[in-house]
Design a protein around this motif. Structure first.
Motif, short mmCIF file in Angstrom:
data_model
loop_
_atom_site.label_atom_id
_atom_site.label_comp_id
_atom_site.label_asym_id
_atom_site.label_seq_id
_atom_site.Cartn_x
_atom_site.Cartn_y
_atom_site.Cartn_z
N UNK A 48 0.95 -1.24 0.16
CA UNK A 48 -0.06 0.14 0.08
C UNK A 48 1.01 1.25 0.01
N UNK A 49 0.55 2.08 -0.82
CA UNK A 49 1.32 3.55 -0.98
C UNK A 49 1.24 4.31 0.48
N UNK A 50 2.49 5.05 0.48
CA UNK A 50 2.50 5.77 1.68
C UNK A 50 3.00 7.03 1.03
N UNK A 51 2.18 7.91 1.29
CA UNK A 51 2.47 9.36 0.86
C UNK A 51 3.72 9.80 1.28
N UNK A 52 4.15 10.82 0.59
CA UNK A 52 5.43 11.78 1.19
C UNK A 52 5.21 12.90 1.81
N UNK A 53 5.90 13.60 2.54
CA UNK A 53 5.38 14.55 3.74
C UNK A 53 4.97 15.74 2.79
N UNK A 54 5.46 16.02 1.56
CA UNK A 54 4.94 17.14 0.79
C UNK A 54 3.81 16.99 -0.30
N UNK A 55 3.09 15.83 -0.13
CA UNK A 55 1.92 15.37 -1.12
C UNK A 55 0.92 16.00 -0.24
N UNK A 56 -0.32 16.42 -1.04
CA UNK A 56 -1.56 16.70 -0.40
C UNK A 56 -2.48 15.61 0.03
N UNK A 57 -3.42 15.75 0.56
CA UNK A 57 -4.39 14.56 0.98
C UNK A 57 -5.17 14.48 0.01
#
Length: 132
Positions: A83-92
């Motif tokens: 499952x993909x874990x978003x990076x801190x700079x990505x929006x929700x």
């Protein structure tokens, strides 16, 4: 896609996507639809994007809720995705229903040679017994 397929009753023939920009954070997508006079199917659809940058994205699960657990199992056990874990700079903001990170050996690309056709057949073989 929902509007064109469900309301207009056109058939989606193909989809092409690509990333561009300095960070690869901009996307373009080309969808090709055909206006068939008699549409056998087309009200329900599922789109799986095989992205050689290391992701598998799924859209259209609102038409395939019964398929969702089976597809997740296929992606994680057969293809080894996580499952993909978003990076801190990505929006929700969500751009797809499911996003998975592919293992480094899932996609093969060497110049113009790749394994996307093989993966597409494997995916189709999995989906067919589930009615897709």
């Amino acid at each position: 896609v929902d509007f064109m397929v469900k309301q207009c009753q056109w058939t989606m023939v193909t989809c092409n996507t690509g990333n561009f920009g300095r960070k690869g954070d901009q996307r373009e997508q080309q969808l090709v639809f055909r206006n068939d006079e008699f549409v056998q199917h087309g009200v329900d659809h599922l789109m799986v994007e095989l992205r050689t940058v290391g992701y598998v994205e799924v859209n259209g699960l609102h038409d395939a809720e019964d398929l969702k657990p089976h597809l997740i199992e296929f992606l994680t056990t057969q293809w080894g995705c996580s499952e993909y874990t978003k990076w801190f700079w990505e929006s929700d903001e969500k751009y797809c229903d499911l996003k998975y990170t592919a293992p480094p050996n899932l996609f093969f690309v060497n110049g113009l040679t790749n394994n996307l056709g093989r993966l597409t057949i494997k995916l189709a073989e999995f989906l067919a017994p589930h009615g897709w």
